[in-house]
Motif scaffolding. Structure first.
Motif, PDB file in Angstrom:
ATOM      1  N   LYS A  42       0.810  -1.223   0.000  1.00  0.00           N
ATOM      2  CA  LYS A  42       0.000   0.000   0.000  1.00  0.00           C
ATOM      3  C   LYS A  42       0.840   1.267   0.000  1.00  0.00           C
ATOM      4  CE  LYS A  42      -3.880  -2.221   0.188  1.00  0.00           C
ATOM      5  NZ  LYS A  42      -4.676  -2.391  -0.998  1.00  0.00           N
ATOM      6  N   GLU A  90       0.701   3.594  15.796  1.00  0.00           N
ATOM      7  CA  GLU A  90       0.484   4.460  14.629  1.00  0.00           C
ATOM      8  C   GLU A  90       1.563   5.541  14.545  1.00  0.00           C
ATOM      9  OE1 GLU A  90      -2.892   5.185  12.826  1.00  0.00           O
ATOM     10  OE2 GLU A  90      -3.726   3.242  13.357  1.00  0.00           O
ATOM     11  N   THR A  94       4.102   5.651  11.362  1.00  0.00           N
ATOM     12  CA  THR A  94       4.182   6.815  10.475  1.00  0.00           C
ATOM     13  C   THR A  94       5.562   7.463  10.514  1.00  0.00           C
ATOM     14  OG1 THR A  94       3.189   8.244  12.166  1.00  0.00           O
ATOM     15  CG2 THR A  94       1.705   7.277  10.544  1.00  0.00           C
ATOM     16  N   ASN A 106      -2.084   6.488   4.077  1.00  0.00           N
ATOM     17  CA  ASN A 106      -3.321   7.084   4.607  1.00  0.00           C
ATOM     18  C   ASN A 106      -4.466   6.974   3.614  1.00  0.00           C
ATOM     19  OD1 ASN A 106      -2.347   7.777   7.148  1.00  0.00           O
ATOM     20  ND2 ASN A 106      -1.569   9.742   6.433  1.00  0.00           N
ATOM     21  N   GLN A 107      -4.165   7.144   2.335  1.00  0.00           N
ATOM     22  CA  GLN A 107      -5.193   7.004   1.306  1.00  0.00           C
ATOM     23  C   GLN A 107      -5.738   5.578   1.278  1.00  0.00           C
ATOM     24  OE1 GLN A 107      -3.799   7.730  -2.654  1.00  0.00           O
ATOM     25  NE2 GLN A 107      -5.845   7.778  -3.531  1.00  0.00           N
ATOM     26  N   ARG A 109      -5.663   3.411   3.726  1.00  0.00           N
ATOM     27  CA  ARG A 109      -6.363   3.160   4.982  1.00  0.00           C
ATOM     28  C   ARG A 109      -7.746   3.792   4.959  1.00  0.00           C
ATOM     29  NH1 ARG A 109      -3.462   4.673  10.449  1.00  0.00           N
ATOM     30  NH2 ARG A 109      -3.255   6.610   9.296  1.00  0.00           N
ATOM     31  N   ASN A 110      -7.859   4.994   4.428  1.00  0.00           N
ATOM     32  CA  ASN A 110      -9.160   5.653   4.342  1.00  0.00           C
ATOM     33  C   ASN A 110     -10.102   4.926   3.391  1.00  0.00           C
ATOM     34  OD1 ASN A 110      -8.464   7.620   6.188  1.00  0.00           O
ATOM     35  ND2 ASN A 110      -7.823   9.081   4.621  1.00  0.00           N
ATOM     36  N   ASN A 111      -9.561   4.349   2.335  1.00  0.00           N
ATOM     37  CA  ASN A 111     -10.392   3.592   1.396  1.00  0.00           C
ATOM     38  C   ASN A 111     -10.921   2.299   2.017  1.00  0.00           C
ATOM     39  OD1 ASN A 111     -10.093   5.487  -0.620  1.00  0.00           O
ATOM     40  ND2 ASN A 111      -8.391   4.415  -1.588  1.00  0.00           N
ATOM     41  N   THR A 113     -11.837   2.010   5.242  1.00  0.00           N
ATOM     42  CA  THR A 113     -12.711   2.287   6.392  1.00  0.00           C
ATOM     43  C   THR A 113     -14.015   2.900   5.926  1.00  0.00           C
ATOM     44  OG1 THR A 113     -11.843   4.515   6.736  1.00  0.00           O
ATOM     45  CG2 THR A 113     -10.702   2.716   7.864  1.00  0.00           C
ATOM     46  N   LEU A 115     -15.012   5.705   6.784  1.00  0.00           N
ATOM     47  CA  LEU A 115     -14.895   7.151   6.924  1.00  0.00           C
ATOM     48  C   LEU A 115     -15.026   7.887   5.588  1.00  0.00           C
ATOM     49  CD1 LEU A 115     -11.924   7.365   9.437  1.00  0.00           C
ATOM     50  CD2 LEU A 115     -14.359   7.604   9.926  1.00  0.00           C
ATOM     51  N   THR A 116     -14.820   7.188   4.492  1.00  0.00           N
ATOM     52  CA  THR A 116     -14.874   7.845   3.204  1.00  0.00           C
ATOM     53  C   THR A 116     -16.327   8.042   2.781  1.00  0.00           C
ATOM     54  OG1 THR A 116     -14.686   5.730   2.072  1.00  0.00           O
ATOM     55  CG2 THR A 116     -12.655   6.943   2.452  1.00  0.00           C
TER      56      THR A 116
END
Length: 119
Positions: A42, A90, A94, A106-107, A109-111, A113, A115-116
């Motif tokens: 990733k 975390e 990072t 981060n992109q 991980r956001n995809n 969850t 949260l998007t």
């Protein structure tokens, strides 16, 4: 007659305990390796970062298992300790990444969850 049986039972129990601990360690290492491979994919980490991330994952999973075992009877403390351990993980994770890698991570991980926002 009782002493040899008792001794044999004790040796068997110690052996079973040692085997369970080894099996648990192997499971943690396998999970940490699988997680590190996903993170490498990733975030496009290099080989040195892979080794560091894998070791970090092993430490994190071991710590999580320890916290779960120690505070199983105290849910409030368990949640607090797990949250602190997760935040520390975390932060350390990072810190291992370069800015472009962190953005990719981060992109991804956001995809993964909820949260998007839906598109």
């Amino acid at each position: 007659m009782k002493k040899p049986l008792l001794l044999a039972g004790l040796v068997f129990m110690l052996g079973a305990t040692a085997y369970a601990a080894t099996d648990k360690d192997a499971s943690i290492k396998n999970r940490a390796t699988a997680l590190a491979r996903i993170q490498v994919e990733k975030a496009h980490l290099d080989e040195g970062q892979y080794v560091q991330v894998k070791n970090l994952n092993i430490r994190m999973l071991t710590e999580m298992e320890d916290i779960k075992a120690r505070f199983a009877a105290e849910p409030a403390i368990l949640d607090e300790r797990l949250a602190v351990a997760q935040a520390r993980y975390e932060l350390e994770l990072t810190a291992l990444m370069r800015p472009a890698q962190l953005a990719l991570f981060n992109q991804a991980r956001n995809n993964m969850t909820a949260l998007t926002a839906p598109r």
